[in-house]
Design a protein around this motif. Structure first.
Motif, PDB file in Angstrom:
ATOM      1  N   ALA A   1       0.553  -1.379  -0.309  1.00  0.00           N
ATOM      2  CA  ALA A   1       0.048  -0.208   0.405  1.00  0.00           C
ATOM      3  C   ALA A   1       0.721   1.438  -0.118  1.00  0.00           C
ATOM      4  N   SER A   2       1.992   1.466   0.357  1.00  0.00           N
ATOM      5  CA  SER A   2       3.091   2.849   1.361  1.00  0.00           C
ATOM      6  C   SER A   2       3.556   2.900  -0.229  1.00  0.00           C
ATOM      7  N   ALA A   3       3.343   1.643  -1.457  1.00  0.00           N
ATOM      8  CA  ALA A   3       4.705   1.784  -2.930  1.00  0.00           C
ATOM      9  C   ALA A   3       3.580   2.350  -3.659  1.00  0.00           C
TER      10      ALA A   3
ATOM     11  N   THR B   1       9.146  -5.866  -9.091  1.00  0.00           N
ATOM     12  CA  THR B   1       8.690  -4.989 -10.513  1.00  0.00           C
ATOM     13  C   THR B   1      10.067  -3.988 -10.557  1.00  0.00           C
ATOM     14  N   GLY B   2       9.875  -3.588 -11.351  1.00  0.00           N
ATOM     15  CA  GLY B   2      10.492  -2.247 -12.167  1.00  0.00           C
ATOM     16  C   GLY B   2      10.106  -1.398 -11.014  1.00  0.00           C
ATOM     17  N   GLN B   3      11.138  -0.834 -10.856  1.00  0.00           N
ATOM     18  CA  GLN B   3      10.765   0.291  -9.962  1.00  0.00           C
ATOM     19  C   GLN B   3      11.901   1.748 -10.541  1.00  0.00           C
TER      20      GLN B   3
ATOM     21  N   PRO C   1       6.758   7.727  -3.593  1.00  0.00           N
ATOM     22  CA  PRO C   1       5.325   6.871  -3.711  1.00  0.00           C
ATOM     23  C   PRO C   1       4.009   7.777  -3.156  1.00  0.00           C
ATOM     24  N   ALA C   2       4.974   8.365  -2.110  1.00  0.00           N
ATOM     25  CA  ALA C   2       4.347   9.564  -0.747  1.00  0.00           C
ATOM     26  C   ALA C   2       3.957  10.473  -2.288  1.00  0.00           C
ATOM     27  N   ASP C   3       4.596  11.295  -2.881  1.00  0.00           N
ATOM     28  CA  ASP C   3       3.926  12.551  -3.841  1.00  0.00           C
ATOM     29  C   ASP C   3       4.025  11.298  -5.539  1.00  0.00           C
ATOM     30  N   PRO C   4       3.069  10.631  -6.211  1.00  0.00           N
ATOM     31  CA  PRO C   4       3.962   9.947  -7.358  1.00  0.00           C
ATOM     32  C   PRO C   4       3.206  11.253  -8.746  1.00  0.00           C
TER      33      PRO C   4
ATOM     34  N   ASN D   1      12.581   2.418  -2.651  1.00  0.00           N
ATOM     35  CA  ASN D   1      11.391   1.916  -3.004  1.00  0.00           C
ATOM     36  C   ASN D   1      11.458   0.393  -3.526  1.00  0.00           C
ATOM     37  N   LEU D   2      12.252   0.254  -3.607  1.00  0.00           N
ATOM     38  CA  LEU D   2      13.345  -1.247  -3.712  1.00  0.00           C
ATOM     39  C   LEU D   2      12.957  -1.750  -2.398  1.00  0.00           C
TER      40      LEU D   2
END
Length: 133
Positions: free
Chosen positions: A8-10, A32-34, A39-42, A60-61
């Protein structure tokens, strides 16, 4: 039986493609490729330098690996895509070697120069991790 993991946080931007953040199967975790998306401000602009983008990608990873019950040190293979290969290879490696600093446990790796990445990012990374023991 595969386990499909969404963190959820990502979460990706609502206008992103649909995917699992990771899939676990037979003791392996495939992340999956990051991209260097916060994630907080996509929808925020991406950082401008390769080092700053690589830092975000690794955050992220790590977030996805740890939420899946793994650690970055469980990485057995990394696939790196650079959209400015000649310009960014050295700077990217500085960040990469900070995260993977044990010469005795260095993951396998492929680094590929590509014409373009989503959001005009300079780097994207996907990982394969293996459960220890």
């Amino acid at each position: 039986m595969p386990r499909y993991i969404k963190v959820a946080s990502a979460a990706p931007s609502p206008h992103s493609a649909r995917y699992s953040h990771a899939v676990e199967a037979n003791g392996f975790l495939f992340i999956t490729g990051q991209l260097p998306v916060d994630p907080a401000d996509p929808d925020a602009p991406l950082p401008s330098t390769i080092r700053a983008q690589a830092d975000v990608v690794f955050r992220n990873l790590i977030l996805i690996a740890e939420a899946s019950g793994y650690s970055l040190s469980d990485t057995v293979f990394a696939r790196i895509y650079l959209s400015h290969f000649d310009e960014d290879y050295e700077g990217f490696n500085q960040v990469y070697h900070w995260h993977f600093d044990d010469d005795a446990r260095m993951p396998g790796r492929t680094t590929v120069g590509v014409a373009t990445l989503g959001r005009n990012a300079r780097v994207e990374i996907d990982l394969t991790l293996a459960r220890r023991g």
